[in-house]
Design a protein around this motif. Structure first.
Motif, PDB file in Angstrom:
ATOM      1  N   ALA A   1     -29.012 -21.294  21.531  1.00  0.00           N
ATOM      2  CA  ALA A   1     -29.169 -21.114  23.134  1.00  0.00           C
ATOM      3  C   ALA A   1     -28.984 -21.998  24.031  1.00  0.00           C
ATOM      4  O   ALA A   1     -28.688 -21.640  24.894  1.00  0.00           O
ATOM      5  N   SER A   2     -29.308 -23.310  23.825  1.00  0.00           N
ATOM      6  CA  SER A   2     -29.158 -24.577  24.461  1.00  0.00           C
ATOM      7  C   SER A   2     -27.592 -24.436  24.871  1.00  0.00           C
ATOM      8  O   SER A   2     -27.503 -24.716  25.998  1.00  0.00           O
ATOM      9  N   ALA A   3     -26.790 -24.246  23.980  1.00  0.00           N
ATOM     10  CA  ALA A   3     -25.361 -24.438  24.233  1.00  0.00           C
ATOM     11  C   ALA A   3     -25.005 -23.341  25.156  1.00  0.00           C
ATOM     12  O   ALA A   3     -24.108 -23.506  26.285  1.00  0.00           O
ATOM     13  N   GLY A   4     -25.383 -22.237  24.863  1.00  0.00           N
ATOM     14  CA  GLY A   4     -24.895 -21.001  25.930  1.00  0.00           C
ATOM     15  C   GLY A   4     -25.601 -21.223  27.491  1.00  0.00           C
ATOM     16  O   GLY A   4     -24.622 -20.982  28.520  1.00  0.00           O
TER      17      GLY A   4
ATOM     18  N   ALA B   1     -23.727 -21.787  30.978  1.00  0.00           N
ATOM     19  CA  ALA B   1     -24.106 -20.962  31.998  1.00  0.00           C
ATOM     20  C   ALA B   1     -24.595 -21.616  33.483  1.00  0.00           C
ATOM     21  O   ALA B   1     -24.273 -21.516  34.451  1.00  0.00           O
ATOM     22  N   ILE B   2     -25.377 -22.886  33.142  1.00  0.00           N
ATOM     23  CA  ILE B   2     -25.960 -23.686  34.306  1.00  0.00           C
ATOM     24  C   ILE B   2     -24.568 -24.438  34.933  1.00  0.00           C
ATOM     25  O   ILE B   2     -24.455 -24.874  35.849  1.00  0.00           O
TER      26      ILE B   2
ATOM     27  N   ILE C   1     -19.319 -19.487  27.546  1.00  0.00           N
ATOM     28  CA  ILE C   1     -20.662 -19.333  27.118  1.00  0.00           C
ATOM     29  C   ILE C   1     -20.475 -18.788  25.871  1.00  0.00           C
ATOM     30  O   ILE C   1     -21.291 -19.291  24.798  1.00  0.00           O
ATOM     31  N   GLN C   2     -19.847 -17.794  25.495  1.00  0.00           N
ATOM     32  CA  GLN C   2     -19.299 -17.216  24.115  1.00  0.00           C
ATOM     33  C   GLN C   2     -18.798 -18.161  23.056  1.00  0.00           C
ATOM     34  O   GLN C   2     -19.469 -18.432  22.003  1.00  0.00           O
TER      35      GLN C   2
ATOM     36  N   GLN D   1     -28.237 -11.010  27.718  1.00  0.00           N
ATOM     37  CA  GLN D   1     -28.781 -11.423  28.886  1.00  0.00           C
ATOM     38  C   GLN D   1     -28.181 -12.209  29.859  1.00  0.00           C
ATOM     39  O   GLN D   1     -28.326 -12.209  31.031  1.00  0.00           O
ATOM     40  N   LEU D   2     -27.587 -13.311  29.249  1.00  0.00           N
ATOM     41  CA  LEU D   2     -26.856 -14.176  30.088  1.00  0.00           C
ATOM     42  C   LEU D   2     -25.683 -13.550  30.908  1.00  0.00           C
ATOM     43  O   LEU D   2     -25.378 -13.876  31.940  1.00  0.00           O
TER      44      LEU D   2
END
Length: 224
Positions: free
Chosen positions: A84-87, A91-92, A100-101, A209-210
């Motif tokens: 989750a941190s990587a994705g 995004a940030i 992201i993927q 969600q992202l």
């Protein structure tokens, strides 16, 4: 009891090298089983999808910084945290959905490899133990038949039966090692598959969600 005493005598026979080779395979198999049981059943739980719900709430609320902090705290104990941190970080950084993927998939592959490591060796050692047992039996039978060629005819039957009994010990011991190894291989492989599926579903939920709450880089540049 007689069966185990017969196996013990096999370690002192002329073909004991095969028994010791099977024992080495058994020791390594047991070590792998113990390590994987602790790693997959004690240290890991099938709860990644439930853990993703809290992070998904932060993403839906638009608070990616909070979601990132929560994920980083979670990464100390749970694999979902690192994924989750990587994705979220991608995004940030406005990397786009593809980035992201890719970032999430990279860590998912690492985690899958970590979960499944060394399990495949159990099947290999089971096959090796069986084949060594057969090889030991064949060589033992060859020695037995060669040994009675010059023996007294009255003693030939006793010598041959004793030699065959000792020779068959290697096959019996090989199967005794192979069967539990194959059973544990199936159990551990099933557990690894369930853990991997749980993590993949949780990661997919976060990616969705992202994706719903993420604007492409091109659109953000236009607004800027």
């Amino acid at each position: 009891m007689e069966f185990f005493l017969s196996l013990a005598r096999g370690f002192t026979s002329t073909d004991a090298i095969w028994m010791w080779a099977i024992l080495a395979a058994q020791i390594v198999s047991i070590a792998i089983i113990v390590e994987r049981v602790v790693a997959l059943f004690v240290n890991r739980k099938i709860n990644q999808k439930d853990l993703s719900k809290t992070i998904a709430e932060d993403i839906r609320s638009g608070n990616l910084d909070k979601a990132l902090r929560r994920s980083m705290q979670l990464s100390a104990k749970e694999p979902l945290g690192a994924v989750a941190s990587a994705g979220i970080q991608a995004a940030i950084d406005l990397g786009g959905k593809e980035e992201i993927q890719l970032k999430m998939d990279e860590l998912l592959l690492e985690e899958t490899s970590r979960v499944e490591k060394r399990i495949g060796f159990l099947a290999m050692f089971a096959n090796v133990a069986t084949l060594i047992g057969l090889l030991g039996t064949i060589t033992g039978l060859i020695h037995s038949f060669a040994g009675i060629s010059n023996a007294n005819p009255v003693e030939k039957a006793a010598i041959l039966s004793k030699g065959i009994s000792l020779a068959m010990n290697t096959t019996a011991y090989g199967l005794l090692v192979a069967v539990p190894a194959l059973i544990m291989y199936a159990v551990l492989q099933n557990r690894a598959t369930r853990l991997t599926d749980d993590l993949n579903k949780a990661a997919l939920n976060l990616f969705i969600q992202l994706g719903f709450h993420y604007e492409p880089v091109s659109d953000k540049k236009q607004k800027a």
